[in-house]
Structures are given as C-alpha cells and as structure tokens.
Design a protein around this motif. Sequence first.
Motif, PDB file in Angstrom:
ATOM      1  N   GLN A  79      -3.227   9.741   8.432  1.00  0.00           N
ATOM      2  CA  GLN A  79      -3.499  11.351   8.207  1.00  0.00           C
ATOM      3  C   GLN A  79      -2.161  12.118   7.670  1.00  0.00           C
ATOM      4  N   GLN A  80      -1.032  11.851   8.358  1.00  0.00           N
ATOM      5  CA  GLN A  80       0.499  12.991   8.160  1.00  0.00           C
ATOM      6  C   GLN A  80       1.110  12.535   6.289  1.00  0.00           C
ATOM      7  N   THR A  81       0.906  11.405   6.331  1.00  0.00           N
ATOM      8  CA  THR A  81       1.405  10.800   4.922  1.00  0.00           C
ATOM      9  C   THR A  81       0.692  10.834   3.857  1.00  0.00           C
ATOM     10  N   GLY A  82      -0.804  11.392   3.983  1.00  0.00           N
ATOM     11  CA  GLY A  82      -1.480  11.997   2.962  1.00  0.00           C
ATOM     12  C   GLY A  82      -2.482  10.993   2.602  1.00  0.00           C
ATOM     13  N   LEU A  83      -2.903   9.595   3.769  1.00  0.00           N
ATOM     14  CA  LEU A  83      -3.733   8.169   2.949  1.00  0.00           C
ATOM     15  C   LEU A  83      -5.118   8.658   4.410  1.00  0.00           C
ATOM     16  N   GLY A  84      -4.689   9.537   4.761  1.00  0.00           N
ATOM     17  CA  GLY A  84      -6.048   9.295   5.898  1.00  0.00           C
ATOM     18  C   GLY A  84      -6.876   8.287   5.656  1.00  0.00           C
ATOM     19  N   LYS A  85      -7.883   9.135   4.019  1.00  0.00           N
ATOM     20  CA  LYS A  85      -8.243   8.363   3.534  1.00  0.00           C
ATOM     21  C   LYS A  85      -8.782   6.936   3.459  1.00  0.00           C
ATOM     22  N   PHE A  86      -7.738   6.350   3.025  1.00  0.00           N
ATOM     23  CA  PHE A  86      -7.470   4.882   2.699  1.00  0.00           C
ATOM     24  C   PHE A  86      -6.997   4.510   3.721  1.00  0.00           C
ATOM     25  N   SER A  87      -7.384   4.239   5.206  1.00  0.00           N
ATOM     26  CA  SER A  87      -6.069   3.395   5.823  1.00  0.00           C
ATOM     27  C   SER A  87      -7.847   1.625   6.261  1.00  0.00           C
ATOM     28  N   GLU A  88      -7.945   2.037   5.155  1.00  0.00           N
ATOM     29  CA  GLU A  88      -9.193   0.778   5.402  1.00  0.00           C
ATOM     30  C   GLU A  88      -8.607   0.133   3.839  1.00  0.00           C
ATOM     31  N   TYR A  89      -8.195   0.120   3.071  1.00  0.00           N
ATOM     32  CA  TYR A  89      -7.927  -0.120   1.992  1.00  0.00           C
ATOM     33  C   TYR A  89      -6.335  -1.396   2.129  1.00  0.00           C
ATOM     34  N   GLN A  90      -6.725  -1.780   1.644  1.00  0.00           N
ATOM     35  CA  GLN A  90      -5.503  -3.608   1.477  1.00  0.00           C
ATOM     36  C   GLN A  90      -4.344  -2.981   0.720  1.00  0.00           C
ATOM     37  N   PRO A  91      -3.705  -3.768   0.252  1.00  0.00           N
ATOM     38  CA  PRO A  91      -1.977  -2.912   0.024  1.00  0.00           C
ATOM     39  C   PRO A  91      -2.701  -3.172  -1.948  1.00  0.00           C
ATOM     40  N   ASN A  92      -3.381  -4.268  -2.134  1.00  0.00           N
ATOM     41  CA  ASN A  92      -3.753  -4.560  -3.407  1.00  0.00           C
ATOM     42  C   ASN A  92      -5.234  -3.969  -4.280  1.00  0.00           C
ATOM     43  N   GLN A  93      -5.365  -3.161  -2.957  1.00  0.00           N
ATOM     44  CA  GLN A  93      -6.195  -1.695  -3.412  1.00  0.00           C
ATOM     45  C   GLN A  93      -5.560  -0.247  -4.151  1.00  0.00           C
ATOM     46  N   LEU A  94      -4.519  -0.179  -3.461  1.00  0.00           N
ATOM     47  CA  LEU A  94      -3.666   1.145  -3.019  1.00  0.00           C
ATOM     48  C   LEU A  94      -2.453   1.055  -4.358  1.00  0.00           C
ATOM     49  N   SER A  95      -2.755   2.463  -4.710  1.00  0.00           N
ATOM     50  CA  SER A  95      -0.850   2.714  -6.152  1.00  0.00           C
ATOM     51  C   SER A  95      -0.383   2.577  -5.490  1.00  0.00           C
ATOM     52  N   GLY A  96       1.419   2.071  -6.174  1.00  0.00           N
ATOM     53  CA  GLY A  96       2.388   1.760  -5.716  1.00  0.00           C
ATOM     54  C   GLY A  96       3.066   3.192  -4.745  1.00  0.00           C
ATOM     55  N   GLY A  97       2.910   4.299  -4.974  1.00  0.00           N
ATOM     56  CA  GLY A  97       2.695   4.716  -4.380  1.00  0.00           C
ATOM     57  C   GLY A  97       2.178   5.656  -3.076  1.00  0.00           C
ATOM     58  N   GLN A  98       0.726   4.804  -2.965  1.00  0.00           N
ATOM     59  CA  GLN A  98       0.092   4.887  -1.950  1.00  0.00           C
ATOM     60  C   GLN A  98       0.575   3.842  -0.686  1.00  0.00           C
ATOM     61  N   GLN A  99       0.953   2.470  -1.527  1.00  0.00           N
ATOM     62  CA  GLN A  99       1.340   1.305  -0.726  1.00  0.00           C
ATOM     63  C   GLN A  99       2.956   2.199  -0.171  1.00  0.00           C
ATOM     64  N   GLN A 100       3.648   3.028  -0.643  1.00  0.00           N
ATOM     65  CA  GLN A 100       4.517   4.003  -0.120  1.00  0.00           C
ATOM     66  C   GLN A 100       4.630   4.210   0.794  1.00  0.00           C
ATOM     67  N   ARG A 101       3.425   4.862   1.138  1.00  0.00           N
ATOM     68  CA  ARG A 101       3.083   5.968   2.320  1.00  0.00           C
ATOM     69  C   ARG A 101       2.526   5.398   3.262  1.00  0.00           C
ATOM     70  N   VAL A 102       2.574   4.417   3.123  1.00  0.00           N
ATOM     71  CA  VAL A 102       1.828   2.900   4.073  1.00  0.00           C
ATOM     72  C   VAL A 102       3.153   2.660   5.119  1.00  0.00           C
TER      73      VAL A 102
END
Length: 244
Positions: free
Chosen positions: A144-167
């Motif tokens: 949530q703090q890094t702006g990815l609260g809605k993506f918690s159930e996604y796997q890395p290959n379903q996320l953009s590079g920026g989202q992966q770095q937020r994880v």
Amino acid sequence: MTSVQPDPSAEPLIRVDRLCKIYSLESGVNGTVNSQVLYDVNLNINRGEFVAIMGHSGSGKSTLMNLLGCLDTPSSGHYWLAGRDVASLSEDELASVRNHNLGFVFQGFNLLKRMTALDNVATPLLYAGVSRAESRQRAQELLQQTGLGKFSEYQPNQLSGGQQQRVAISRALVNNPQLILADEPTGNLDTQTSGEIMGVFERLNREKGITIVLVTHEDDIAAYASRLVRLKDGRVIHDSKVGP
Ligand code: ADP
Ligand code: MG
C-alpha cells in the motif's frame, strides 16, 4: 573537570576508513592474479542522509555497496555500521545485522517468479518467524505504502518493471531497516518510471528518515539525493552536498 562520554547517536550510521578490496583471480597462465578494485575509501554517512554514488562502469560501485551491505569483506580497512565494527561480528551477528538494519534493492528486482507480490514481500517475515497472518498483513501495508496495494495477488510477470521495483522496495522495508542500499534501481526502467521510483525513495527518506545510499549512472537520478559521491577507478574523487 567533566569527562565527555561518546554519544552513540552522534556516531555516523556508516563509517568507512581506508577500505580496500582486492580480488584474487585464478589464471591458468599466471597463477593467481590480484586485482585491486577499491583503494583507501573513506566515507562517513550520517543517519537520514540520501547519498548518490556515481562513477563509470567498473569503478567499484557495486563492490563498495556489497561491502556496505555486509555481503562481502574488505581486504583491508575498517567498516563500522551503527557504531559496530563489522569485522568483529560473527556470521550469526552479521546475518542479524543484514536482516534488521539493511534493505537491498537491485537493478534486476530479484523477485521470486512463482510468488505473488504479497508473498514476495511477506517471505522474509515468515523466515524471521512472524506468523503467516501477521506477515501477510504487514506485507499488504507495505505494498500500500509503495502504491501497489491493488496488485498484491499479481505475480512478477504480470507487473511492469516499475511495479516490480515497488514490490522489491516493499520487501526491502519489511524489517524496518535504518539503511536502504540500492544498486542502480532504475537501470532497467524508462525515464518516467524512474522518476516515480525515485519519488518513492525520496518519501522514505523524508518521511521515515531512512538513510538511502543509491548507485546510479544518471545525473537526473542522482539529483534526488542530497549528497553526491563519485568513484573513479576505485577511489573517491568527489564528495559534496547537492540540492537546494
Ligand atoms: P561497478 O559497479 O562500478 O560497475 P564493480 O564494483 O562491479 O563496478 O566492479 C569493479 C571491478 O571489479 C571491475 O573491474 C570488475 O571486473 C571487478 N570485479 C567485480 N566483482 C568481482 C569478482 N567477484 N571477482 C573479480 N573481479 C571482480
Ligand atoms: Mg555495478
């Protein structure tokens, strides 16, 4: 006459004194070849600083980061982290320092591919013995703090590079580190995404007081920091405050 006691909180978070690193390489023809990569590096970093380390490829930036992260040992010189002489720590104590004081962020994200974002962030907590429910709750808060609260159930290959770095940043935060070491964290990202990721680091530094040491090639990334250290051929050639 009053005696002055050293104040532990006045001690720099990082104190590096004449650090050298020599790699020994086995060469079939010449036997062992020594290659010196860091020369007498001196560096003090106080709590709450945001430091960019720049330098050409091969100048020793990652080698220095590995030493600061207690992932490698120097050939000579001293390193005190939060007032403790790192060379004097046992393997267990080092592991504990790495787990409780430090967060790492890398260029390649280094996420576990078959795990969700939430599990990537929660895993270090599970290893630390925190219950599954509590680990997942804390991981969700960090996403949530890094702006990815809605993506918690996604796997890395379903996320953009920026989202992966937020994880990866969320994962680096699980143990409330005092220090985040980031080695070219925007190296694989486009300009706009890089700016967003730097915004995350800037907030962590400003709002939570986390000390950040970040390696980058790019001037506009280094501009987020308040201090710039330049390495050339394994030596610090420049160290100054920057910014407004
Ligand atoms: P930078 O991150 O600034 O590009 P590095 O710290 O990765 O530089 O590398 C500095 C030098 O040390 C390079 O010449 C590299 O080849 C050498 N080097 C790095 N790691 C090792 C290693 N494990 N063994 C031998 N040489 C290494
Ligand atoms: Mg490097």
